[in-house]
Design an enzyme around this catalytic site. Structure first.
Site, PDB file in Angstrom:
ATOM      1  N   LYS A  27      15.558  -6.720  -8.515  1.00 10.80           N
ATOM      2  CA  LYS A  27      15.828  -6.298  -7.199  1.00 10.80           C
ATOM      3  C   LYS A  27      15.195  -4.902  -6.920  1.00 10.80           C
ATOM      4  O   LYS A  27      15.622  -3.797  -7.458  1.00 10.80           O
ATOM      5  CB  LYS A  27      17.080  -6.378  -6.745  1.00 10.80           C
ATOM      6  CG  LYS A  27      17.626  -7.811  -6.778  1.00 10.80           C
ATOM      7  CD  LYS A  27      19.163  -7.929  -5.865  1.00 10.80           C
ATOM      8  CE  LYS A  27      19.371  -9.304  -5.969  1.00 10.80           C
ATOM      9  NZ  LYS A  27      21.063  -9.505  -5.240  1.00 10.80           N
ATOM     10  N   GLY A  39      -6.112  -4.925  10.334  1.00 16.15           N
ATOM     11  CA  GLY A  39      -7.347  -5.767  10.157  1.00 16.15           C
ATOM     12  C   GLY A  39      -8.500  -4.935  10.689  1.00 16.15           C
ATOM     13  O   GLY A  39      -8.232  -3.764  11.486  1.00 16.15           O
ATOM     14  N   GLY A  40      -9.600  -4.969  10.304  1.00 14.79           N
ATOM     15  CA  GLY A  40     -10.747  -4.040  10.309  1.00 14.79           C
ATOM     16  C   GLY A  40     -11.076  -3.558  11.611  1.00 14.79           C
ATOM     17  O   GLY A  40     -10.905  -2.471  11.883  1.00 14.79           O
ATOM     18  N   SER A 140     -12.056  -9.039   7.338  1.00 15.17           N
ATOM     19  CA  SER A 140     -12.474 -10.058   6.777  1.00 15.17           C
ATOM     20  C   SER A 140     -12.419 -11.370   7.907  1.00 15.17           C
ATOM     21  O   SER A 140     -11.963 -11.216   8.853  1.00 15.17           O
ATOM     22  CB  SER A 140     -11.303 -10.497   5.814  1.00 15.17           C
ATOM     23  OG  SER A 140      -9.693 -10.667   6.693  1.00 15.17           O
ATOM     24  N   GLY A 229     -18.442   6.471  -2.280  1.00 15.72           N
ATOM     25  CA  GLY A 229     -17.158   7.005  -2.575  1.00 15.72           C
ATOM     26  C   GLY A 229     -17.063   8.597  -2.659  1.00 15.72           C
ATOM     27  O   GLY A 229     -17.705   9.169  -1.559  1.00 15.72           O
ATOM     28  N   GLY A 232     -20.429  10.636  -1.639  1.00 14.35           N
ATOM     29  CA  GLY A 232     -20.889  10.589  -0.150  1.00 14.35           C
ATOM     30  C   GLY A 232     -21.421   9.315   0.425  1.00 14.35           C
ATOM     31  O   GLY A 232     -21.112   8.100  -0.300  1.00 14.35           O
ATOM     32  N   SER A 253      -4.415   8.318  -0.549  1.00 18.04           N
ATOM     33  CA  SER A 253      -4.662   6.745  -0.592  1.00 18.04           C
ATOM     34  C   SER A 253      -5.760   6.434  -0.049  1.00 18.04           C
ATOM     35  O   SER A 253      -6.233   7.035   1.096  1.00 18.04           O
ATOM     36  CB  SER A 253      -3.431   6.217   0.145  1.00 18.04           C
ATOM     37  OG  SER A 253      -3.951   4.740   0.694  1.00 18.04           O
ATOM     38  N   ASP A 259     -12.537   2.062   7.405  1.00 19.61           N
ATOM     39  CA  ASP A 259     -12.467   1.760   8.898  1.00 19.61           C
ATOM     40  C   ASP A 259     -12.425   3.192   9.658  1.00 19.61           C
ATOM     41  O   ASP A 259     -13.057   2.977  10.847  1.00 19.61           O
ATOM     42  CB  ASP A 259     -11.090   1.119   9.073  1.00 19.61           C
ATOM     43  CG  ASP A 259     -10.978  -0.265   8.630  1.00 19.61           C
ATOM     44  OD1 ASP A 259     -11.869  -0.972   8.568  1.00 19.61           O
ATOM     45  OD2 ASP A 259      -9.934  -0.596   8.041  1.00 19.61           O
ATOM     46  N   THR A 292      -4.185  10.861   4.077  1.00 20.05           N
ATOM     47  CA  THR A 292      -2.747  10.240   4.561  1.00 20.05           C
ATOM     48  C   THR A 292      -2.307   9.054   3.820  1.00 20.05           C
ATOM     49  O   THR A 292      -3.056   8.593   2.899  1.00 20.05           O
ATOM     50  CB  THR A 292      -3.074   9.417   5.932  1.00 20.05           C
ATOM     51  OG1 THR A 292      -4.085   8.505   5.655  1.00 20.05           O
ATOM     52  CG2 THR A 292      -3.888  10.774   7.155  1.00 20.05           C
TER      53      THR A 292
END
Length: 315
Positions: A27, A39-40, A140, A229, A232, A253, A259, A292
C-alpha cells in the site's frame, strides 16, 4: 492579435500524486492529488493563459469526468467550445517516487469514436475556426479516430481563412506523409519521431534541418519544427533554417514542455512576430516548463527569464 482555437479530441482529468517510494505489492501512502484538465490542446490553452494570452478550447467531453474538465477549465478562465464525445472522458495518473524523482504515467485510452462522430467533429471545427486566426491540433487521438484525421482536417481547414498548426505523432504523423492533404501551416514533432520518419539517424542540427526542409519541399507543411531536447529546437521553411536553444538552470520534469512550446510559438505568431522569433518564444517556454514539477506547464516569470538568454542561430 489573431484569435486562437485549440483542438482536443481526447481530453483527460490529470491526477498527480507522489509517494515516498513506489514499490510493488505494497500500500503506497500518497500525497493529496493535484487535479488539472489535460490533453494536448487543453495544455496549450492553459499555457497560453499562463503567458498572458487568450484562446478558445474546442474539446470533446462526455460524462461526469467531462463535467469535471469543464469545471476545471472555467476555474482557470479558459474559453470553451464543447463538443459531445461519444463516451466518458478519460482520466490519467502521474505518480512520482519522491526518493528517486522517477515518474510513472498511466494514460487511459478514452471513448471509442465512430465514423459519424469523426465527420461531425471535422465539420464543427471548420465552422468554429477563427477567420484570420490559428487552429492548433495537439495531443493523442481517441480510439476509432482514423490515422488520416489530421490530414483530413488540414484539407478541410484549407477552405477557411485560418492557419493550421499541427503537433502530432505515431501513425497519424506517418499517415500525413502519404495522405496527399493540403499542407499544414506548421508541423511540429520531436527528434525520435523525425528519425522514424526519415528512417535514419539525425545526429546533428544540420541533419535535422535538412530533413525538416525536405518535408517543406514535399508540401507536407509550410514550416516544420523538430524538438531536439537539450540541443534546442529546429525550424525550417522554404526560405531558411534556424535553431533556438534555452538552457534551464534545472530540470524537474519534462512533462508539459512540448505543449508549452506550442503555446508560446502560437501566441507569438498570433501577435504577428516572425517565425524565427516565435521559435525563440517556444524554446523559452519549453525550458520554463521543465522547471516545474509533475504536469506543470510554463510559468510566466520563468518564461521571461529563459527568453532573455535564448539563443537563435541560422543554419
Amino acid at each position: 492579435m489573431a484569435a486562437i482555437l485549440t483542438i482536443t479530441l481526447n481530453p483527460t482529468v490529470d491526477l498527480s500524486i507522489s509517494a515516498d517510494h513506489v514499490l510493488p505489492e505494497r500500500k503506497l501512502r500518497c500525497s493529496r492529488p493535484d487535479t488539472d484538465p489535460g490533453g494536448g490542446g487543453l495544455n496549450v490553452s492553459r499555457a497560453i493563459a499562463a503567458l498572458g494570452g487568450h484562446s478558445t478550447a474546442f474539446v470533446a467531453l462526455g460524462g461526469p469526468t467531462g463535467d469535471k474538465v469543464m469545471h476545471l477549465l472555467s476555474e482557470q478562465g479558459i474559453g470553451l467550445c464543447p463538443f459531445p464525445a461519444p463516451g466518458e472522458t478519460r482520466q490519467s495518473l502521474t505518480v512520482t517516487d519522491a526518493a528517486t524523482g522517477a515518474q510513472y504515467r498511466f494514460v487511459m485510452p478514452g471513448p471509442e469514436w465512430g465514423s459519424r462522430d469523426v465527420a461531425r467533429v471535422i465539420d464543427r471545427i471548420a465552422r468554429a475556426a477563427p477567420e484570420d486566426g490559428i487552429v492548433v491540433l495537439s495531443g493523442s487521438q481517441p480510439p476509432g479516430v482514423p490515422e488520416d484525421f489530421p490530414a483530413r482536417l488540414a484539407t478541410r481547414l484549407a477552405r477557411t481563412r485560418a492557419r493550421f498548426f499541427l503537433d502530432t505523432s505515431g501513425p497519424a504523423l506517418h499517415r500525413l506523409m502519404t495522405a496527399g492533404a493540403k499542407p499544414a501551416d506548421v508541423l511540429r514533432m520531436d527528434d525520435l519521431e523525425a528519425e522514424e520518419l526519415a528512417a535514419r539517424p539525425l545526429p546533428g542540427r544540420t541533419d535535422t534541418a535538412d530533413f525538416a526542409q525536405g518535408l517543406v519541399r514535399r508540401g507536407i507543411a509550410h514550416a516544420v519544427i523538430v524538438a531536439r531536447g537539450a540541443d534546442g529546437n529546429v525550424l525550417a521553411t522554404a526560405e531558411g533554417r534556424w535553431v533556438a536553444q534555452a538552457v534551464p538552470p534545472q530540470v524537474v520534469s519534462k512533462v508539459g514542455a512540448g505543449d508549452s512550446f506550442v503555446a508560446a510559438f502560437t501566441l507569438a505568431r498570433a501577435k504577428g512576430l516572425s517565425q524565427p522569433e516565435a521559435l525563440r518564444w517556444g524554446s523559452a517556454a519549453a525550458a520554463a516548463a521543465v522547471m516545474t514539477p509533475a504536469t506543470g506547464l510554463c510559468l510566466r516569470p520563468d518564461f521571461r527569464a529563459m527568453l532573455k538568454g535564448c539563443a537563435l542561430t541560422a543554419l
